[in-house]
Design a protein around this motif. Sequence first.
Motif: not given
Length: 447
Positions: A17-20, A24-26, A121-123, A250-253
């Motif tokens: 839910e907090n993945l941009p 997800v597409e990448a 979950t795999i993503i 972390m995660g940015s990006p």
Amino acid sequence: MGATQTLAQFIVDTNYENLPAPVVEAAKIAILDGVANMLAGSTQELATIIGQYVQQSGGAPQSTVIGWGFKTNAPSAAFANGVFGHCLDYEIQGFPPTHGTSSCLPSALALGEIRGASGKTIIEAYTLGWEIQGRLRAASARASNPAFHPPGMVGPLGGAAASAKVLGLDTLQTQMALGVAASRTGGLTANTGTMVKSTHPGNAARMGAEAGILAEMGYTSSDEVLEATNGYAAALFQGNLNWEILTQNMGSPFRLVDPGFDIKRFPAQVYMQNPIEAVLNLREKHSLTAAMVETLTIHRQGRGHSGPIPQSGLDGKFSVEYCAAVALLDGRVVIDSFTDQRRFSADMEQMLKKIHIDPVEQEPGVVRVSAALNDGRTVSEECRGFKGSAVNPMNRDERMDKIWDCIGRAVPKQDAQQVIDLVEDLENVTDISVLMRIIGQKSPIRA
């Protein structure tokens, strides 16, 4: 908070839910590329040895060995599928280079199949596995010993991160998993060009799955394994990890989108992509045939890992001379370009004598090729960013040419389309076992 705990907490806190949306597409693009590589890799000669080895070793029938029609325990399945995913040297490549997919996706799939994990979950698991090993690779790049193959150094921790997410480990358990995985690192660059190279990501996937399983069962390790005295950084990089690169923002990006990744157009080492494309461009632009060429010179920084006379077709994936020769002779470079039959054919033996390297200093990644022709002319061409690279990306149709070729080597056309459909809609797959049943069927070459 220490580095190990920081990474563990990030793994625990990161959810679909907090993945941009671009992440997800990448991830789905990369996972489809990875599945395709595992399927095609499962048909290769070295996969016969690995598949037989894993099958003969036995194990609880829990997780699918792709392309083989049987199941074994999760670590062994992850190992085999990791080998299959890397053996073509065709998977996507990050920055700095390491083989992120074959080190973590097999772990996530093997454990996800047991747990009935969703596509979301795999993503999550893949994104985090790629992120952790990418950060470790970037943070250690300046201190890396070139004798160590990077996937062996960072891959087990990426596999552990992916496994921890699939298993739903808490922060301390995730620290334990990272601690176990850090003690499973290894892999020598001297084995590049041999079958052993593909076991480095395969071993990373296996050890990642094992680390997650053991941590969930209560097995202990150092909870600060990255930064500890005599720990990971001290042992492998003389303590010279860049802790800011490793732990800040972390995660940015997320690294899947920045710096992103290269999708290989050709099944060879990433450093071979530009030379191959330059030769293909030269051949097409000037309507060349191999018979017209007296000598071909490749102007680039440095040489490939393998020399001008590779010892096998597999070794040819790391020889710039061989890759250029294939491109000039055949007008294409495909999976079957790297068989021993093609390597030792008469026309190849003759062409290799005509290929030369001019190790010039120029921009990294830029390759120029020039051909001296029998009629006295000299023609040249260059490549500054191969098609599929992060700076020159493929569109979906171009990516699908590769995907169809890879998947079609192992499963029927109807099933291949279903694989593509499932992965491209992975966020809506409720149980990854649906995908594993399709890609786990015995490929025609194994029938």
